[in-house]
Write an enzyme that holds these catalytic residues in place. Sequence first.
Site, PDB file in Angstrom:
ATOM      1  N   HIS A 293     -12.641  -8.833 -10.003  1.00 56.41           N
ATOM      2  CA  HIS A 293     -11.240  -8.498 -10.286  1.00 56.41           C
ATOM      3  C   HIS A 293     -10.453  -9.787 -10.550  1.00 56.41           C
ATOM      4  CE1 HIS A 293      -7.133  -7.116  -9.704  1.00 56.41           C
ATOM      5  NE2 HIS A 293      -7.595  -5.903  -9.969  1.00 56.41           N
TER       6      HIS A 293
ATOM      7  N   GLU B  17      -9.023  -5.124 -17.790  1.00 60.51           N
ATOM      8  CA  GLU B  17      -7.727  -5.242 -17.130  1.00 60.51           C
ATOM      9  C   GLU B  17      -7.004  -6.495 -17.634  1.00 60.51           C
ATOM     10  OE1 GLU B  17      -7.592  -2.889 -13.233  1.00 60.51           O
ATOM     11  OE2 GLU B  17      -8.221  -4.898 -12.741  1.00 60.51           O
TER      12      GLU B  17
ATOM     13  N   SER C 179      -1.111  -1.275 -14.724  1.00 61.66           N
ATOM     14  CA  SER C 179       0.099  -0.433 -14.786  1.00 61.66           C
ATOM     15  C   SER C 179      -0.167   0.986 -15.309  1.00 61.66           C
ATOM     16  CB  SER C 179       1.204  -1.116 -15.585  1.00 61.66           C
ATOM     17  OG  SER C 179       1.578  -2.335 -14.956  1.00 61.66           O
TER      18      SER C 179
ATOM     19  N   LYS D 119      -6.630  -2.374  -3.149  1.00 62.08           N
ATOM     20  CA  LYS D 119      -6.381  -3.805  -2.876  1.00 62.08           C
ATOM     21  C   LYS D 119      -6.257  -4.012  -1.355  1.00 62.08           C
ATOM     22  CE  LYS D 119      -4.635  -4.283  -7.519  1.00 62.08           C
ATOM     23  NZ  LYS D 119      -3.787  -4.973  -8.476  1.00 62.08           N
TER      24      LYS D 119
ATOM     25  N   GLU E  58      -7.734 -10.781  -9.511  1.00 62.21           N
ATOM     26  CA  GLU E  58      -7.172 -11.385  -8.290  1.00 62.21           C
ATOM     27  C   GLU E  58      -8.239 -12.196  -7.554  1.00 62.21           C
ATOM     28  OE1 GLU E  58      -5.569  -7.726  -6.790  1.00 62.21           O
ATOM     29  OE2 GLU E  58      -4.099  -7.741  -8.409  1.00 62.21           O
TER      30      GLU E  58
ATOM     31  N   GLY F 195       0.162  -4.836 -12.178  1.00 56.33           N
ATOM     32  CA  GLY F 195       1.270  -4.867 -11.221  1.00 56.33           C
ATOM     33  C   GLY F 195       2.600  -5.239 -11.830  1.00 56.33           C
TER      34      GLY F 195
ATOM     35  N   ASN G 298      -7.837   1.332  -6.918  1.00 55.92           N
ATOM     36  CA  ASN G 298      -8.106   0.061  -6.253  1.00 55.92           C
ATOM     37  C   ASN G 298      -6.975  -0.135  -5.254  1.00 55.92           C
ATOM     38  OD1 ASN G 298      -8.494  -2.526  -5.408  1.00 55.92           O
ATOM     39  ND2 ASN G 298      -8.212  -3.488  -7.414  1.00 55.92           N
TER      40      ASN G 298
HETATM   41  P1  13P Z   1      -1.761  -1.882 -11.139  1.00 55.72           P
HETATM   42  O1  13P Z   1      -2.206  -0.471 -11.495  1.00 55.72           O
HETATM   43  O2  13P Z   1      -0.959  -1.933  -9.865  1.00 55.72           O
HETATM   44  O3  13P Z   1      -1.138  -2.569 -12.292  1.00 55.72           O
HETATM   45  O4  13P Z   1      -3.102  -2.688 -10.783  1.00 55.72           O
HETATM   46  C1  13P Z   1      -4.161  -2.639 -11.668  1.00 55.72           C
HETATM   47  C2  13P Z   1      -5.340  -3.218 -11.021  1.00 55.72           C
HETATM   48  O5  13P Z   1      -5.412  -4.414 -10.772  1.00 55.72           O
HETATM   49  C3  13P Z   1      -6.439  -2.323 -10.665  1.00 55.72           C
HETATM   50  O6  13P Z   1      -7.575  -3.019 -10.300  1.00 55.72           O
END
Ligand code: 13P
Length: 253
Positions: free
Chosen positions: A95, A167, A213, A11, A97, A173, A9
């Site tokens: 997601h 997730e 992560s 982002k 976010e 993150g 992803n």
């Molecule tokens: P990270 O791997 O940066 O923790 O992000 C996970 C994520 O949100 C994947 O959609």
Amino acid sequence: MRKKIIAGNWKMNANPTEATALAKRLIEAGVESDYADVVFCVPAIDIPAVVGAVKGTGVAVGGQNVHFKPSGAYTGEISADMLTDAGARYVIIGHSERRQYFGETDETVNLRLAAALAGGLIPIVCVGESLGQRERGVTIELVRSQVKTAFGGVSAEDAAKTIIAYEPIWAIGTGRVATAEQAQDVCAAIRTVIGELYGSGVADSVRVQYGGSVARDNAAELFGQPDIDGGLVGGASLKEDFVNITNYKARKG
Ligand code: 13P
């Protein structure tokens, strides 16, 4: 046997020029995998460029959001048809976010899931709890409810091709990865609720990813769990080291 699926992803990272270069570098570094489907979920504007860069390889491209209407007065949104016509095969839906910053709810996730399926995309539906919810002991209850609402009205045939990504928000993150046991427990609970909704055949075929992560040093243990069928990877998917996540059984360097 379910084939693993490992998706990056990206982002809101990489303009089309940078995205082309990154996709090419990842291909050159050996991101394809003998035992996992590999997907790059990229910003919508990068899709044509990345589709071009991965042409002729086994890597697929996905979007990061899809609107629930086929077209119309929805400024800033993108339809399933726009994604597929640009060459995307997958799309991330719900997601955390999107839920946190853009007002997505389980109900809009349900609408977007229906639109993605109707448009022929393979959805990756995200669910997961906050740290407070984990500490209050409501993780399983919450995730079960997120899955049930997301899949409302979805047929068994469509459910079987949908991917669910667990997730935990506290692991995204942060470098604070869920333990393999924590991730396995919730992924198993997701499979159980799919089984309750659709029966054991669909539960056995649906693929459940872990995200939060994921890194080269924890991928093998996480993806080795019986109910974890791969990962949704954020930060680590933007670096060449992602090849060691897609090839977690035999790292490339
Ligand atoms: P990270 O791997 O940066 O923790 O992000 C996970 C994520 O949100 C994947 O959609």
